[in-house]
Design a protein around this motif. Structure first.
Motif, PDB file in Angstrom:
ATOM      1  N   THR A 149      72.706  47.626  46.133  1.00 45.42           N
ATOM      2  CA  THR A 149      73.196  46.740  45.131  1.00 45.42           C
ATOM      3  C   THR A 149      74.470  46.632  44.764  1.00 45.42           C
ATOM      4  OG1 THR A 149      71.101  47.126  44.255  1.00 45.42           O
ATOM      5  CG2 THR A 149      72.710  46.182  42.762  1.00 45.42           C
ATOM      6  N   ASN A 150      75.241  45.467  44.452  1.00 43.13           N
ATOM      7  CA  ASN A 150      76.741  45.411  44.303  1.00 43.13           C
ATOM      8  C   ASN A 150      77.016  46.002  43.013  1.00 43.13           C
ATOM      9  OD1 ASN A 150      76.816  43.640  46.624  1.00 43.13           O
ATOM     10  ND2 ASN A 150      76.717  41.853  45.269  1.00 43.13           N
ATOM     11  N   ALA A 151      78.303  46.353  42.752  1.00 42.88           N
ATOM     12  CA  ALA A 151      78.733  46.958  41.590  1.00 42.88           C
ATOM     13  C   ALA A 151      78.646  46.452  40.135  1.00 42.88           C
ATOM     14  CB  ALA A 151      80.113  47.583  41.790  1.00 42.88           C
ATOM     15  N   ASP A 152      78.713  45.267  40.473  1.00 47.29           N
ATOM     16  CA  ASP A 152      78.242  44.436  38.942  1.00 47.29           C
ATOM     17  C   ASP A 152      76.866  43.963  39.216  1.00 47.29           C
ATOM     18  OD1 ASP A 152      77.859  42.637  41.049  1.00 47.29           O
ATOM     19  OD2 ASP A 152      79.341  41.111  40.480  1.00 47.29           O
ATOM     20  N   GLN A 153      76.044  44.725  39.869  1.00 47.60           N
ATOM     21  CA  GLN A 153      74.589  44.240  39.528  1.00 47.60           C
ATOM     22  C   GLN A 153      74.078  42.946  40.095  1.00 47.60           C
ATOM     23  OE1 GLN A 153      72.146  47.034  38.858  1.00 47.60           O
ATOM     24  NE2 GLN A 153      73.792  48.109  39.163  1.00 47.60           N
ATOM     25  N   VAL A 154      74.785  42.307  40.634  1.00 40.91           N
ATOM     26  CA  VAL A 154      74.525  40.800  40.807  1.00 40.91           C
ATOM     27  C   VAL A 154      74.524  40.763  42.322  1.00 40.91           C
ATOM     28  CG1 VAL A 154      75.279  38.448  40.660  1.00 40.91           C
ATOM     29  CG2 VAL A 154      75.603  39.741  39.148  1.00 40.91           C
ATOM     30  N   GLY A 155      73.368  40.660  42.904  1.00 41.34           N
ATOM     31  CA  GLY A 155      73.349  40.482  44.589  1.00 41.34           C
ATOM     32  C   GLY A 155      73.421  41.730  45.330  1.00 41.34           C
ATOM     33  N   LYS A 156      73.390  41.754  46.593  1.00 38.02           N
ATOM     34  CA  LYS A 156      73.416  42.877  47.343  1.00 38.02           C
ATOM     35  C   LYS A 156      74.180  42.830  48.724  1.00 38.02           C
ATOM     36  CE  LYS A 156      68.606  44.396  46.330  1.00 38.02           C
ATOM     37  NZ  LYS A 156      67.633  45.385  46.557  1.00 38.02           N
ATOM     38  N   HIS A 157      74.873  43.731  49.201  1.00 37.05           N
ATOM     39  CA  HIS A 157      75.519  43.879  50.303  1.00 37.05           C
ATOM     40  C   HIS A 157      74.952  44.623  51.439  1.00 37.05           C
ATOM     41  CE1 HIS A 157      77.160  46.917  48.257  1.00 37.05           C
ATOM     42  NE2 HIS A 157      77.665  47.464  49.370  1.00 37.05           N
ATOM     43  N   CYS A 158      75.420  44.400  52.599  1.00 36.10           N
ATOM     44  CA  CYS A 158      75.215  45.096  53.685  1.00 36.10           C
ATOM     45  C   CYS A 158      76.214  46.126  53.957  1.00 36.10           C
ATOM     46  CB  CYS A 158      74.523  44.294  55.079  1.00 36.10           C
ATOM     47  SG  CYS A 158      74.229  45.339  56.427  1.00 36.10           S
ATOM     48  N   PRO A 159      75.915  47.403  53.925  1.00 37.08           N
ATOM     49  CA  PRO A 159      77.161  48.374  54.072  1.00 37.08           C
ATOM     50  C   PRO A 159      77.404  48.204  55.582  1.00 37.08           C
ATOM     51  CG  PRO A 159      75.110  49.536  53.817  1.00 37.08           C
ATOM     52  CD  PRO A 159      74.732  48.038  53.519  1.00 37.08           C
ATOM     53  N   SER A 160      76.727  47.807  56.462  1.00 36.51           N
ATOM     54  CA  SER A 160      77.025  47.939  57.857  1.00 36.51           C
ATOM     55  C   SER A 160      77.583  46.626  58.462  1.00 36.51           C
ATOM     56  CB  SER A 160      75.434  48.034  58.706  1.00 36.51           C
ATOM     57  OG  SER A 160      75.716  48.211  59.981  1.00 36.51           O
ATOM     58  N   CYS A 177      68.951  44.237  55.663  1.00 36.60           N
ATOM     59  CA  CYS A 177      69.712  43.348  55.960  1.00 36.60           C
ATOM     60  C   CYS A 177      68.999  42.242  56.902  1.00 36.60           C
ATOM     61  CB  CYS A 177      70.914  43.563  56.420  1.00 36.60           C
ATOM     62  SG  CYS A 177      72.117  42.469  57.133  1.00 36.60           S
ATOM     63  N   GLY A 178      68.841  40.940  56.545  1.00 37.70           N
ATOM     64  CA  GLY A 178      68.297  40.135  57.586  1.00 37.70           C
ATOM     65  C   GLY A 178      69.056  39.897  59.026  1.00 37.70           C
ATOM     66  N   ARG A 179      70.438  40.405  58.846  1.00 38.68           N
ATOM     67  CA  ARG A 179      71.057  40.342  60.393  1.00 38.68           C
ATOM     68  C   ARG A 179      71.070  41.237  61.098  1.00 38.68           C
ATOM     69  NH1 ARG A 179      77.218  37.997  60.087  1.00 38.68           N
ATOM     70  NH2 ARG A 179      76.212  36.186  59.718  1.00 38.68           N
ATOM     71  N   CYS A 180      71.211  42.512  60.404  1.00 41.49           N
ATOM     72  CA  CYS A 180      71.285  43.862  61.313  1.00 41.49           C
ATOM     73  C   CYS A 180      70.486  44.877  60.734  1.00 41.49           C
ATOM     74  CB  CYS A 180      72.646  44.370  61.161  1.00 41.49           C
ATOM     75  SG  CYS A 180      73.087  45.451  59.800  1.00 41.49           S
ATOM     76  N   ALA A 181      69.390  44.612  59.836  1.00 42.74           N
ATOM     77  CA  ALA A 181      68.241  45.526  59.540  1.00 42.74           C
ATOM     78  C   ALA A 181      68.798  46.622  58.966  1.00 42.74           C
ATOM     79  CB  ALA A 181      67.417  45.808  60.686  1.00 42.74           C
ATOM     80  N   ALA A 182      70.041  47.058  58.476  1.00 38.38           N
ATOM     81  CA  ALA A 182      70.458  48.051  57.588  1.00 38.38           C
ATOM     82  C   ALA A 182      69.821  47.999  56.236  1.00 38.38           C
ATOM     83  CB  ALA A 182      71.956  48.396  57.731  1.00 38.38           C
ATOM     84  N   GLY A 232      78.545  43.799  56.662  1.00 35.82           N
ATOM     85  CA  GLY A 232      79.077  43.084  55.208  1.00 35.82           C
ATOM     86  C   GLY A 232      78.157  41.729  54.731  1.00 35.82           C
ATOM     87  N   GLN A 233      77.408  41.356  55.357  1.00 37.90           N
ATOM     88  CA  GLN A 233      76.586  40.214  54.809  1.00 37.90           C
ATOM     89  C   GLN A 233      76.345  40.470  53.290  1.00 37.90           C
ATOM     90  OE1 GLN A 233      75.937  37.933  57.044  1.00 37.90           O
ATOM     91  NE2 GLN A 233      74.573  36.469  56.061  1.00 37.90           N
ATOM     92  N   LEU A 234      76.427  39.416  52.806  1.00 37.91           N
ATOM     93  CA  LEU A 234      76.029  39.445  51.032  1.00 37.91           C
ATOM     94  C   LEU A 234      74.729  38.549  51.123  1.00 37.91           C
ATOM     95  CD1 LEU A 234      79.698  38.190  49.850  1.00 37.91           C
ATOM     96  CD2 LEU A 234      78.392  40.698  49.796  1.00 37.91           C
ATOM     97  N   PHE A 235      74.045  39.043  50.053  1.00 38.69           N
ATOM     98  CA  PHE A 235      72.696  38.266  49.420  1.00 38.69           C
ATOM     99  C   PHE A 235      72.638  38.136  47.940  1.00 38.69           C
ATOM    100  CE2 PHE A 235      72.178  40.897  53.459  1.00 38.69           C
ATOM    101  CZ  PHE A 235      71.403  39.985  54.276  1.00 38.69           C
ATOM    102  N   TYR A 236      72.196  37.105  47.596  1.00 38.06           N
ATOM    103  CA  TYR A 236      72.247  36.445  46.209  1.00 38.06           C
ATOM    104  C   TYR A 236      70.495  36.013  46.126  1.00 38.06           C
ATOM    105  CZ  TYR A 236      77.022  37.495  46.014  1.00 38.06           C
ATOM    106  OH  TYR A 236      78.264  38.245  46.117  1.00 38.06           O
TER     107      TYR A 236
END
Ligand SMILES: [Zn+2]
Length: 263
Positions: free
Chosen positions: A114-125, A105-110, A127-131
């Motif tokens: 990968t998202n369940a639909d395989q599109v993009g990623k999320h930070c479990p710590s 994660c670019g915000r908190c470094a966790a 909540g930031q989303l990345f596409y």
């Protein structure tokens, strides 16, 4: 050629694999591998959708290439393939870069998931989303009567000229970008801007939108450090230009038809 993006491959269709190693793409006897690649030792396997009647996959090869396999730098591999495969290779290369460059994660470094639909990623710590990132850019073929304005950047191959191009800035429309870049790069003003076509280009994640525009004044003044030379060429007497699958080449073909039709 449009993509279809179902969650799973269609078992009735043949396969096409983009297999990578470092900055190289594997070609098998000069082509993208088919179903045989599924038997190789691979990591990071991903289904990327259906394109051109094939299930498209990407993966990293572990170990040596199979007999008949050659690693080619991505750009050389792309240019060696038929034009209808450009977008498939562009999709694979850009999604691979996304997965390689978005591990934390670019915000908190966790570590990202990968998202369940395989599109993009999320930070479990946090909540930031990345596409996957796309960078809109413009290309413009400026014309004046039967002439077109082409330029060379210092990093072009010797003798090659192309239409003007540049990246869209935050807050800017694509049309504004066309006017600004043309004024900055060659000191020329435009009118009659017309959209022509677009192309995804994985170096590293451009979405290039191509236009034609009519000259509306100004003398050519190449921007120092950016433009080595810029000049008017008769549409039937062009210098060396980029390879035929590039959007610059498509734009020049369009311009030639348009300007000859205007005679
Ligand atoms: Zn985070």
């Amino acid at each position: 050629m449009p993509f279809q993006l179902p969650a799973c491959p269609d078992p009735a269709l043949p396969e096409r694999w983009c297999v990578f190693d470092q900055q190289s793409l594997l070609l098998l006897d000069g082509r993208l591998p088919g179903r045989e690649a599924a038997d190789w030792t691979l990591s990071q396997r991903r289904f990327l959708g259906i394109h051109d009647g094939h299930n498209l996959f990407m993966a990293e090869l572990i170990g040596q290439p199979p007999p008949g396999g050659d690693w080619l730098p991505l750009r050389a591999a792309l240019l060696s393939q038929p034009a209808e495969l450009t977008q498939a290779i562009a999709r694979a290369a850009q999604l691979r870069q996304f997965h390689l460059n978005h591990r934390y994660c670019g915000r908190c470094a966790a570590p990202l998931q990968t998202n369940a639909d395989q599109v993009g990623k999320h930070c479990p710590s946090c909540g930031q989303l990345f596409y996957p990132r796309l960078s809109p850019a413009m290309m413009v073929l400026v014309y004046r009567g039967r002439e077109v304005l082409l330029a060379r950047s210092p990093h072009f191959s010797p003798g090659v000229y192309s239409a003007l191009a540049g990246f869209v800035e935050p807050g800017e429309t694509v049309e504004e970008c066309v006017h600004r870049e043309t004024l900055e790069e060659v000191g020329v003003r435009l009118k009659n801007l017309r959209y022509v076509c677009s192309q995804s280009w994985p170096f590293p994640h451009s979405l290039m939108l191509a236009f034609t525009a009519e000259y509306d004044g100004g003398d050519i003044l190449p921007q120092e450090g950016e433009i080595e030379d810029a000049r008017w060429f008769d549409i039937d007497s062009l210098p060396l230009t980029p390879p035929s699958i590039s959007i610059a080449s498509q734009l020049l073909r369009h311009g030639r038809a348009m300007l000859r039709g205007a005679d």
